[in-house]
Design an enzyme around this catalytic site. Structure first.
Site, mmCIF file in Angstrom:
data_model
loop_
_atom_site.group_PDB
_atom_site.id
_atom_site.type_symbol
_atom_site.label_atom_id
_atom_site.label_comp_id
_atom_site.label_asym_id
_atom_site.label_seq_id
_atom_site.Cartn_x
_atom_site.Cartn_y
_atom_site.Cartn_z
ATOM 1 N N ASP A 1 91.807 25.525 46.477
ATOM 2 C CA ASP A 1 91.937 24.270 48.255
ATOM 3 C C ASP A 1 90.468 22.948 46.897
ATOM 4 O O ASP A 1 89.627 23.173 46.629
ATOM 5 C CB ASP A 1 90.301 24.660 48.497
ATOM 6 C CG ASP A 1 90.483 23.926 49.879
ATOM 7 O OD1 ASP A 1 89.852 22.530 49.214
ATOM 8 O OD2 ASP A 1 91.387 23.632 51.551
ATOM 9 N N SER B 1 90.871 21.581 58.147
ATOM 10 C CA SER B 1 89.982 21.695 57.164
ATOM 11 C C SER B 1 89.012 21.646 58.427
ATOM 12 O O SER B 1 88.321 22.812 58.813
ATOM 13 C CB SER B 1 90.015 19.972 56.867
ATOM 14 O OG SER B 1 88.813 19.740 56.265
ATOM 15 N N HIS C 1 95.003 20.426 50.014
ATOM 16 C CA HIS C 1 93.855 21.637 50.883
ATOM 17 C C HIS C 1 94.993 21.812 52.305
ATOM 18 O O HIS C 1 95.134 22.608 52.672
ATOM 19 C CB HIS C 1 93.346 20.009 50.742
ATOM 20 C CG HIS C 1 91.760 20.381 52.388
ATOM 21 N ND1 HIS C 1 91.681 21.609 52.269
ATOM 22 C CD2 HIS C 1 91.570 19.447 53.380
ATOM 23 C CE1 HIS C 1 90.407 20.912 53.249
ATOM 24 N NE2 HIS C 1 89.830 21.032 53.817
#
Length: 434
Positions: A307, A212, A374
């Protein structure tokens, strides 16, 4: 406009379930996940350990203690609140004793003093709130069955507490009468210097990874990481869920662009980035599409085409959906209408367009699956297990290992949702509150 999430109070509870297309009930019952504390860090930057049935025979993940950077104040390498940054180090063994895997933790960003002040009271801005021990799972696991290529390496998880992907370096501490330390670049340098002394300088192979916001940091620091290692060593980078897109949201506004512009201005990043020329506005400098153009060292791009974080906070943020017509779709991709799925397919195309230039880079690898998730490298279920997502019959761990060790070229691009029955798609039990 409300920002994409900085962090949530520690009391905020977000429940997520993995859903495998075609057998959602069975997988959902078997692999329920409760993610607590700072919601962005746990829910959107990494996943907590999957709870396996007691009869599975799996041993628990290793618990690795926190090390604080020595003489952090002298080095000016400080978390947002002025506390010393930290990392977790697990030593390697056997054939992995001279191999290093460094992981940069994620957890969003703060765009203004108010949101940064909130982070100062959490593990995303202060080591005073960090756990003394964390579990090492997925790509950090020391279990060969779950992490076949990197299980016995020296592994490090660097904690994230600067709010700007380890990239800021603002000298002034006082901001509107309150002390803030925007020192992500110094944190990166201080931790790297300690690791170099602890053996990184003698590494035969090294792997910089991140998830991330840590994935974005991996793009930013990949070449400087390469410069720390011996010239004859194998050094590569992996960015997981870090290719954030500069797209219009469903209301026609560029939510992420505005958000990134604020970060760049707040932490003085324009001056920090050599790729940020006078023709770019502030926000553009922070997007991976621009950062990757200048990376020389090989990178593996691991990203879902849908995502979950970006769908919820860049494509269809709550502020852009006052009628809540996207609510069900944001929580569960299987509940998206045909029109909404069409927009999601357009989002997938935006990702493919954004990485088109990177695809031409020599030695780079890609694994873009069609899942609604994610980060995928820190969870043993999605990284490498009998039921892991697969593209061309390869798990993520197998594909990454093949690429890192040059066993084959890896450019895995999945078909459109819902074509892949192996995906574990996130299902949110309620809206993710910021």
């Amino acid at each position: 406009m409300p920002p994409p999430p900085p962090s949530a109070p520690a009391s905020h509870h977000l429940r997520l379930w993995w859903r495998r297309r075609g057998r959602a009930g069975a997988v959902g019952a078997t692999f329920a996940v409760a993610l607590l504390a700072t919601a962005l860090l746990l829910a959107l930057s990494s996943y907590a350990s999957i709870v396996f049935p007691a009869s599975s025979g799996r041993r628990g993940p290793a618990l690795v203690g926190l090390t604080l950077v020595r003489r952090a104040s002298e080095k000016g390498a400080l978390c947002l609140d002025g506390s010393a940054p930290g990392y977790h180090l697990q030593g390697g063994s056997g054939s992995g004793s001279r191999s290093w895997l460094i992981h940069l933790e994620g957890g969003g960003w703060c765009r203004n003093l108010k949101s940064c002040a909130s982070r100062q009271r959490s593990m995303l801005g202060s080591s005073r709130y960090m756990e003394g021990q964390v579990e090492f799972t997925g790509i950090l696991s020391d279990d060969k069955s779950q992490n076949p290529d990197f299980y016995n390496w020296n592994k490090v998880k660097i904690r994230y507490c600067d709010g700007a992907s380890f990239s800021g370096d603002v000298k002034d501490e006082l901001q509107n009468g309150t002390r803030f330390f925007f020192r992500g670049q110094r944190i990166w340098e201080a931790v790297m210097n300690e690791l170099v002394v602890k053996g990184l300088r003698n590494a035969k192979q090294a792997f910089l990874t991140g998830c991330s916001a840590g994935g974005l940091a991996t793009y930013i620091h990949c070449d400087s990481f390469r410069a720390l290692l011996p010239k004859d060593s194998r050094v590569k980078c992996l960015a997981d869920g870090g290719f954030f897109l500069d797209v219009e949201d469903i209301s026609g506004r560029r939510t992420m662009h505005s958000f990134y512009s604020d970060i760049v201005r707040l932490q003085g990043l324009r001056e920090r980035f050599s790729h940020c020329n006078s023709n770019m506005d502030a926000g553009q400098c922070f997007f991976p599409r621009e950062v990757v153009k200048h990376i020389v060292n090989p990178v593996f791009v691991l990203n879902p085409a849908y995502d979950a974080w970006q769908v919820q906070h860049a494509l269809a943020p709550e502020a852009s959906d006052p009628q809540h017509s996207w609510l069900d779709c944001r929580l569960d991709i299987s509940k998206c209408s045909p029109k909404q799925l069409g927009i999601l397919q357009g989002f997938r195309k935006e990702l493919h367009d954004a990485i088109s230039e990177a695809k031409q880079k020599r030695g780079w690898g890609f694994y873009i699956n069609s899942c609604f998730v994610h980060c995928q490298s820190l969870n043993s279920l999605t990284w490498h297990s009998p039921t892991s997502p697969r593209v061309n019959n390869k798990s993520i761990a197998e594909a990454v290992g093949d690429w890192f060790f040059d066993r084959r070229e890896v450019k895995e691009i999945d078909c459109e949702y819902p074509c892949n029955p192996t995906c574990h798609n996130l299902v949110f039990a309620r809206p993710f509150k910021i």
